[in-house]
Design a protein around this motif. Sequence first.
Motif, PDB file in Angstrom:
ATOM      1  N   ARG A  89      -0.332   3.647  -6.379  1.00 40.22           N
ATOM      2  CA  ARG A  89      -1.719   3.354  -5.996  1.00 40.22           C
ATOM      3  C   ARG A  89      -2.641   4.525  -6.259  1.00 40.22           C
ATOM      4  O   ARG A  89      -3.822   4.333  -6.572  1.00 40.22           O
ATOM      5  CB  ARG A  89      -1.793   3.005  -4.507  1.00 40.22           C
ATOM      6  CG  ARG A  89      -1.178   1.694  -4.137  1.00 40.22           C
ATOM      7  CD  ARG A  89      -1.242   1.449  -2.638  1.00 40.22           C
ATOM      8  NE  ARG A  89      -2.604   1.403  -2.118  1.00 40.22           N
ATOM      9  CZ  ARG A  89      -2.909   1.184  -0.849  1.00 40.22           C
ATOM     10  NH1 ARG A  89      -1.945   1.027   0.031  1.00 40.22           N
ATOM     11  NH2 ARG A  89      -4.158   1.134  -0.466  1.00 40.22           N
ATOM     12  N   ARG A 143      -3.380  -3.351   1.814  1.00 38.68           N
ATOM     13  CA  ARG A 143      -3.706  -3.611   0.403  1.00 38.68           C
ATOM     14  C   ARG A 143      -3.611  -5.090   0.022  1.00 38.68           C
ATOM     15  O   ARG A 143      -4.432  -5.576  -0.759  1.00 38.68           O
ATOM     16  CB  ARG A 143      -2.775  -2.795  -0.497  1.00 38.68           C
ATOM     17  CG  ARG A 143      -3.019  -2.988  -2.004  1.00 38.68           C
ATOM     18  CD  ARG A 143      -2.227  -1.965  -2.800  1.00 38.68           C
ATOM     19  NE  ARG A 143      -2.233  -2.200  -4.220  1.00 38.68           N
ATOM     20  CZ  ARG A 143      -3.222  -1.874  -5.061  1.00 38.68           C
ATOM     21  NH1 ARG A 143      -4.322  -1.333  -4.583  1.00 38.68           N
ATOM     22  NH2 ARG A 143      -3.136  -2.091  -6.345  1.00 38.68           N
ATOM     23  N   ASN A 210     -10.736   1.188  -6.580  1.00 38.24           N
ATOM     24  CA  ASN A 210     -10.207   1.613  -5.283  1.00 38.24           C
ATOM     25  C   ASN A 210     -11.330   1.965  -4.306  1.00 38.24           C
ATOM     26  O   ASN A 210     -11.228   1.706  -3.106  1.00 38.24           O
ATOM     27  CB  ASN A 210      -9.264   2.808  -5.456  1.00 38.24           C
ATOM     28  CG  ASN A 210      -7.911   2.411  -6.006  1.00 38.24           C
ATOM     29  OD1 ASN A 210      -7.496   1.256  -5.873  1.00 38.24           O
ATOM     30  ND2 ASN A 210      -7.215   3.339  -6.624  1.00 38.24           N
TER      31      ASN A 210
END
Length: 253
Positions: A89, A143, A210
């Motif tokens: 990530r 997430r 993100n």
Amino acid sequence: MAEIHSRRDGSLLIVTIANEAKRNAFTHAMTQALGSVLEEAEADPEVRCVLLTGAGDKAFSSGHDLSELLSDRDHAADEALNAPFCRPRTMTTPTIAVVNGAAHAGGFILALSCDLRVCAETANFAAPGARIGLLPIGGQISRLPALVPFGFAYEMLATGRRVSAAEACRFGLVNLLSAPGCAMQDGLAIGRQIASNSPRVVAAIKRGLNLRIAEGEAAATRFEWAEGGRMQSEPDADEGVRAFLEKRSPVFQ
């Protein structure tokens, strides 16, 4: 033997979780090895994309080796010890999970942490924490709802049921559903396409997306204009535009 394998394919790095006897379950040593491989890939500018997959055709990974976990419960929810599962990530280098079979528990976390998921038709996902008395961690709560509808995320986590690759694809968790035996081939094709583009722009796209998840649309909009303006004066922009006008493939540094 339970281990992590890695090999290069041009500018791509293929990382294989190899513990077929236990459906590619992670021992603590394998988790540490995965972290080392990912850190090395992130530090190597010649690696433009990382593909992660499981050995064989039965499992991507079933998660932690439960027999090992029972002897050391602290491993299950220790953020530092489980950091390699979430490392994709935060990597600048793009990551693709080539899900060749079952991706459960820690295997699901790892697949979820990657930027893209290419799946065999026989693959499936499961977050079994609720069924075994453990909170789904590692991005399963934080997430997953950013990638799929809230209701689907809740139902998947609260029931702990297996979700087929086809169903996951319908809800947007899977980017590409591959014909039998073609998942790695399809993953490599996507990886090569990403690797041919500007690595600086690809990295900035991930940062912006993100930021959108973490701080919302306004923050992502500010990022677009500020970072976009800055990157217009970088060498990749000159090379990309010149290559387009000259009808050739760009060569990005």
